[in-house]
Design an enzyme around this catalytic site. Structure first.
Site, PDB file in Angstrom:
ATOM      1  CG  LEU A   1      -2.061  -0.927   1.333  1.00  0.00           C
ATOM      2  CD1 LEU A   1      -2.777  -0.773   2.670  1.00  0.00           C
ATOM      3  CD2 LEU A   1      -3.041  -0.721   0.200  1.00  0.00           C
ATOM      4  CG  ASP A   2       0.607   4.294  -2.960  1.00  0.00           C
ATOM      5  OD1 ASP A   2       1.461   3.481  -3.367  1.00  0.00           O
ATOM      6  OD2 ASP A   2      -0.209   4.859  -3.698  1.00  0.00           O
ATOM      7  CB  THR A   3       4.002   6.247   2.295  1.00  0.00           C
ATOM      8  OG1 THR A   3       5.097   5.445   1.848  1.00  0.00           O
ATOM      9  CG2 THR A   3       4.321   6.829   3.651  1.00  0.00           C
TER      10      THR A   3
END
Length: 180
Positions: free
Chosen positions: A126-128
């Protein structure tokens, strides 16, 4: 913004000096800060390998949270068995990478604190800036099974977008695909 006035007898690399001053700073975080022009030596952007000496001024445009050595919060497990972990990733931390605070490191720390083997492999990312559930495999068989299930879309991913204000229409469903 923090301003440091270097006090050392011999010249020392700027990265080493900063990591000595702020133990929470990792090389990954320092490199990112330098790329984003958040580190200035005597008013100018300089490589981290530059030697600083007595009397130099270093300005850091970083938050106190980035500079302080706060304890890493434990990972929150939603589910765990002998083969897999489902962990809740908060927004703002990376799942993996050079930073000292990542989801994988939190999972490993929690497993170690419980006296369990710390081997956990990410099955997706998942993106930050995104929060959500992340699948981790504790064995190579579980990793192969989960990655194959994700690839064949047997495991369905759903995203919820939170908006501010009043959307018009008040409810809707958007189906689309990401393109590179």
């Amino acid at each position: 913004m923090k301003e440091l006035h270097v006090k050392c007898l011999l010249p020392v690399r700027m990265d080493k000096y900063l990591m000595d001053q702020f133990p929470a700073l990792s090389m990954g975080r320092l490199n990112k800060a330098l790329r984003e022009n958040k580190i200035k030596l005597n008013g100018k952007k300089q490589p981290l390998s530059t030697r600083v000496q007595n009397g130099d001024s270093i300005k850091l445009f970083l938050t106190d949270e980035q500079l302080e050595n706060r304890p890493t919060p434990a990972a929150v497990f939603v589910y765990e068995d002998d083969d897999i972990i489902i962990a809740n990733k908060p927004a703002g931390i990376a799942v993996d990478g050079p930073d000292s605070d990542t989801l994988v490191r939190r999972v490993q720390a929690k497993l170690a604190a419980e006296g369990k083997p710390t081997h956990a492999v990410l099955c997706h990312r998942l993106d930050t800036g995104t929060s959500g559930l992340v699948l981790l495999a504790k064995s190579s068989a579980a990793e192969a099974f989960l990655t194959a299930a994700i690839k064949s879309r047997a495991i369905e991913k759903r995203y919820l977008c939170v908006t501010f204000g009043r959307p018009n229409p008040p409810a809707a469903l958007l189906r689309d695909y990401l393109l590179k």
